[in-house]
Design a protein around this motif. Sequence first.
Motif, PDB file in Angstrom:
ATOM      1  N   GLU A   4       0.823  -1.213   0.000  1.00  0.00           N
ATOM      2  CA  GLU A   4       0.000   0.000   0.000  1.00  0.00           C
ATOM      3  C   GLU A   4       0.858   1.265   0.000  1.00  0.00           C
ATOM      4  O   GLU A   4       0.496   2.274  -0.609  1.00  0.00           O
ATOM      5  CB  GLU A   4      -0.940   0.014   1.215  1.00  0.00           C
ATOM      6  CG  GLU A   4      -2.085  -0.973   1.143  1.00  0.00           C
ATOM      7  CD  GLU A   4      -1.709  -2.354   1.633  1.00  0.00           C
ATOM      8  OE1 GLU A   4      -2.595  -3.235   1.660  1.00  0.00           O
ATOM      9  OE2 GLU A   4      -0.521  -2.573   1.990  1.00  0.00           O
ATOM     10  N   ALA A   7       2.147   1.675  -3.530  1.00  0.00           N
ATOM     11  CA  ALA A   7       1.015   2.011  -4.405  1.00  0.00           C
ATOM     12  C   ALA A   7       0.593   3.464  -4.221  1.00  0.00           C
ATOM     13  O   ALA A   7       0.227   4.143  -5.188  1.00  0.00           O
ATOM     14  CB  ALA A   7      -0.156   1.083  -4.106  1.00  0.00           C
ATOM     15  N   LEU A   8       0.676   3.959  -2.998  1.00  0.00           N
ATOM     16  CA  LEU A   8       0.314   5.356  -2.726  1.00  0.00           C
ATOM     17  C   LEU A   8       1.240   6.315  -3.466  1.00  0.00           C
ATOM     18  O   LEU A   8       0.797   7.353  -3.978  1.00  0.00           O
ATOM     19  CB  LEU A   8       0.369   5.622  -1.224  1.00  0.00           C
ATOM     20  CG  LEU A   8       0.052   7.040  -0.751  1.00  0.00           C
ATOM     21  CD1 LEU A   8      -1.341   7.473  -1.192  1.00  0.00           C
ATOM     22  CD2 LEU A   8       0.192   7.144   0.765  1.00  0.00           C
ATOM     23  N   VAL A  11       0.115   7.129  -7.083  1.00  0.00           N
ATOM     24  CA  VAL A  11      -1.159   7.800  -7.348  1.00  0.00           C
ATOM     25  C   VAL A  11      -0.882   9.166  -7.974  1.00  0.00           C
ATOM     26  O   VAL A  11      -0.216  10.022  -7.369  1.00  0.00           O
ATOM     27  CB  VAL A  11      -1.987   7.964  -6.057  1.00  0.00           C
ATOM     28  CG1 VAL A  11      -3.262   8.769  -6.343  1.00  0.00           C
ATOM     29  CG2 VAL A  11      -2.343   6.600  -5.479  1.00  0.00           C
ATOM     30  N   ALA A  29      -0.998   3.940   5.076  1.00  0.00           N
ATOM     31  CA  ALA A  29      -1.447   3.765   3.695  1.00  0.00           C
ATOM     32  C   ALA A  29      -2.527   2.685   3.617  1.00  0.00           C
ATOM     33  O   ALA A  29      -3.448   2.776   2.804  1.00  0.00           O
ATOM     34  CB  ALA A  29      -0.262   3.382   2.806  1.00  0.00           C
ATOM     35  N   GLU A  30      -2.431   1.674   4.485  1.00  0.00           N
ATOM     36  CA  GLU A  30      -3.453   0.625   4.511  1.00  0.00           C
ATOM     37  C   GLU A  30      -4.823   1.202   4.834  1.00  0.00           C
ATOM     38  O   GLU A  30      -5.826   0.879   4.176  1.00  0.00           O
ATOM     39  CB  GLU A  30      -3.090  -0.428   5.563  1.00  0.00           C
ATOM     40  CG  GLU A  30      -1.958  -1.357   5.168  1.00  0.00           C
ATOM     41  CD  GLU A  30      -1.678  -2.359   6.257  1.00  0.00           C
ATOM     42  OE1 GLU A  30      -1.956  -3.558   6.046  1.00  0.00           O
ATOM     43  OE2 GLU A  30      -1.176  -1.947   7.314  1.00  0.00           O
ATOM     44  N   PHE A  33      -6.263   3.247   1.848  1.00  0.00           N
ATOM     45  CA  PHE A  33      -6.849   2.453   0.769  1.00  0.00           C
ATOM     46  C   PHE A  33      -8.122   1.717   1.206  1.00  0.00           C
ATOM     47  O   PHE A  33      -8.886   1.265   0.362  1.00  0.00           O
ATOM     48  CB  PHE A  33      -5.815   1.457   0.229  1.00  0.00           C
ATOM     49  CG  PHE A  33      -4.855   2.058  -0.753  1.00  0.00           C
ATOM     50  CD1 PHE A  33      -5.250   2.336  -2.051  1.00  0.00           C
ATOM     51  CD2 PHE A  33      -3.554   2.364  -0.375  1.00  0.00           C
ATOM     52  CE1 PHE A  33      -4.372   2.902  -2.973  1.00  0.00           C
ATOM     53  CE2 PHE A  33      -2.662   2.927  -1.280  1.00  0.00           C
ATOM     54  CZ  PHE A  33      -3.070   3.196  -2.576  1.00  0.00           C
ATOM     55  N   GLU A  37     -14.766   6.211  -1.155  1.00  0.00           N
ATOM     56  CA  GLU A  37     -14.566   7.385  -2.004  1.00  0.00           C
ATOM     57  C   GLU A  37     -15.134   8.633  -1.352  1.00  0.00           C
ATOM     58  O   GLU A  37     -14.509   9.699  -1.378  1.00  0.00           O
ATOM     59  CB  GLU A  37     -15.225   7.145  -3.365  1.00  0.00           C
ATOM     60  CG  GLU A  37     -14.980   8.265  -4.373  1.00  0.00           C
ATOM     61  CD  GLU A  37     -15.537   7.948  -5.740  1.00  0.00           C
ATOM     62  OE1 GLU A  37     -15.793   8.916  -6.500  1.00  0.00           O
ATOM     63  OE2 GLU A  37     -15.726   6.752  -6.061  1.00  0.00           O
ATOM     64  N   ILE A  54      -7.746   5.810  -5.902  1.00  0.00           N
ATOM     65  CA  ILE A  54      -7.335   5.165  -4.653  1.00  0.00           C
ATOM     66  C   ILE A  54      -8.279   4.020  -4.308  1.00  0.00           C
ATOM     67  O   ILE A  54      -7.841   2.910  -3.977  1.00  0.00           O
ATOM     68  CB  ILE A  54      -7.287   6.199  -3.500  1.00  0.00           C
ATOM     69  CG1 ILE A  54      -6.144   7.189  -3.740  1.00  0.00           C
ATOM     70  CG2 ILE A  54      -7.120   5.504  -2.152  1.00  0.00           C
ATOM     71  CD1 ILE A  54      -6.094   8.330  -2.747  1.00  0.00           C
ATOM     72  N   VAL A  55      -9.566   4.254  -4.403  1.00  0.00           N
ATOM     73  CA  VAL A  55     -10.554   3.218  -4.087  1.00  0.00           C
ATOM     74  C   VAL A  55     -10.432   2.027  -5.036  1.00  0.00           C
ATOM     75  O   VAL A  55     -10.550   0.861  -4.626  1.00  0.00           O
ATOM     76  CB  VAL A  55     -11.984   3.810  -4.133  1.00  0.00           C
ATOM     77  CG1 VAL A  55     -13.033   2.707  -4.020  1.00  0.00           C
ATOM     78  CG2 VAL A  55     -12.170   4.825  -3.010  1.00  0.00           C
ATOM     79  N   ARG A  57      -7.794   1.002  -6.394  1.00  0.00           N
ATOM     80  CA  ARG A  57      -6.471   0.397  -6.229  1.00  0.00           C
ATOM     81  C   ARG A  57      -5.775   0.237  -7.587  1.00  0.00           C
ATOM     82  O   ARG A  57      -5.101  -0.766  -7.848  1.00  0.00           O
ATOM     83  CB  ARG A  57      -6.570  -0.958  -5.523  1.00  0.00           C
ATOM     84  CG  ARG A  57      -7.107  -0.855  -4.117  1.00  0.00           C
ATOM     85  CD  ARG A  57      -7.190  -2.187  -3.419  1.00  0.00           C
ATOM     86  NE  ARG A  57      -7.429  -1.973  -1.996  1.00  0.00           N
ATOM     87  CZ  ARG A  57      -6.712  -2.495  -1.012  1.00  0.00           C
ATOM     88  NH1 ARG A  57      -5.689  -3.286  -1.296  1.00  0.00           N
ATOM     89  NH2 ARG A  57      -7.005  -2.253   0.246  1.00  0.00           N
ATOM     90  N   PHE A  60      -1.853  -0.562  -7.803  1.00  0.00           N
ATOM     91  CA  PHE A  60      -1.253  -1.726  -7.158  1.00  0.00           C
ATOM     92  C   PHE A  60      -0.445  -2.581  -8.136  1.00  0.00           C
ATOM     93  O   PHE A  60       0.599  -3.136  -7.769  1.00  0.00           O
ATOM     94  CB  PHE A  60      -2.333  -2.567  -6.470  1.00  0.00           C
ATOM     95  CG  PHE A  60      -2.639  -2.100  -5.076  1.00  0.00           C
ATOM     96  CD1 PHE A  60      -2.355  -2.899  -3.982  1.00  0.00           C
ATOM     97  CD2 PHE A  60      -3.201  -0.853  -4.851  1.00  0.00           C
ATOM     98  CE1 PHE A  60      -2.632  -2.464  -2.691  1.00  0.00           C
ATOM     99  CE2 PHE A  60      -3.486  -0.409  -3.575  1.00  0.00           C
ATOM    100  CZ  PHE A  60      -3.203  -1.219  -2.479  1.00  0.00           C
TER     101      PHE A  60
END
Length: 291
Positions: A4, A7-8, A11, A29-30, A33, A37, A54-55, A57, A60
Amino acid sequence: MKIEDLALSFVRGLTPRAVAYLLEHFGSAEALFAASEAELIQRAELRADIARNIVKRSTFSAAEREIVLCRERGIEVVASTDSTYPEQLRFVADYPHIIYMVGNTSLLTRGKLCAITGERDSISSYGEKMVYRLLEQIADIAPEVVIVGALEGGADAVALRCAHHFGLRCIGVTDSPLSQIVPQSCERIAAEILDSGGALLSEVGVHSAVADEAYAAHHRIIAGLCSGVVVVEGSKVPEVAKFTDGYGRTLFAVPGRVTDPMSSGANAMIASSMAQMVCTGRDIVEQLGWE
């Protein structure tokens, strides 16, 4: 580091300050995610398109590819929530949440980090002599000091080479992926740093595009890592000095001839009290309390 966290960092539309803001509000970050929204838009005041990404993902898969590529190349990926993240860097407002490192990464958590910098692409014979003099004296007085510099030309390159010559450990910071150092002229310096027990650091991922603001970004990292930054010369005040001043870290400048355009930036910093004047390595060590 968790998937996470990486992945952040992928974005789109999130600046380092925005990421720090989100981590502060959601705790991790967990948790970010896991939010809805509507929560991201209302609580974090994110744009609808960013919240939607973000929602979903959607970053990822890119993060997973990045982890594989970094493992193949021996690159360590560190998040700001990890114990191996440099503590000094975590305290600046726009710290990078993810950094990439190779080499002796334990150097990044030591307290005695100092940068020597100046004009980006050039340095005079006077500047070279001063870099040599400062580092020779620092190595004699405080050999445990770690020298930080940008992997580019000018004063930074001279400082990293001189530090290596005097047996000081170095950290090279770049605005390019660690898998492909740019410019190529700095590949040899990077190799010397690693061979002598130093480390390399970047905010840019292996398959990331270098952003237009990357030059300023890696100078903010240098300022954030170090307790002190020394400007040897420059026709104007360098970006790293502005970041250093803004972060409340100790800024030094080496005086030069008033008739020399290459010294006008450093002289102006001293005249305005933006930087403390230093003429010897002992000046630097004593001002930082490292004697």
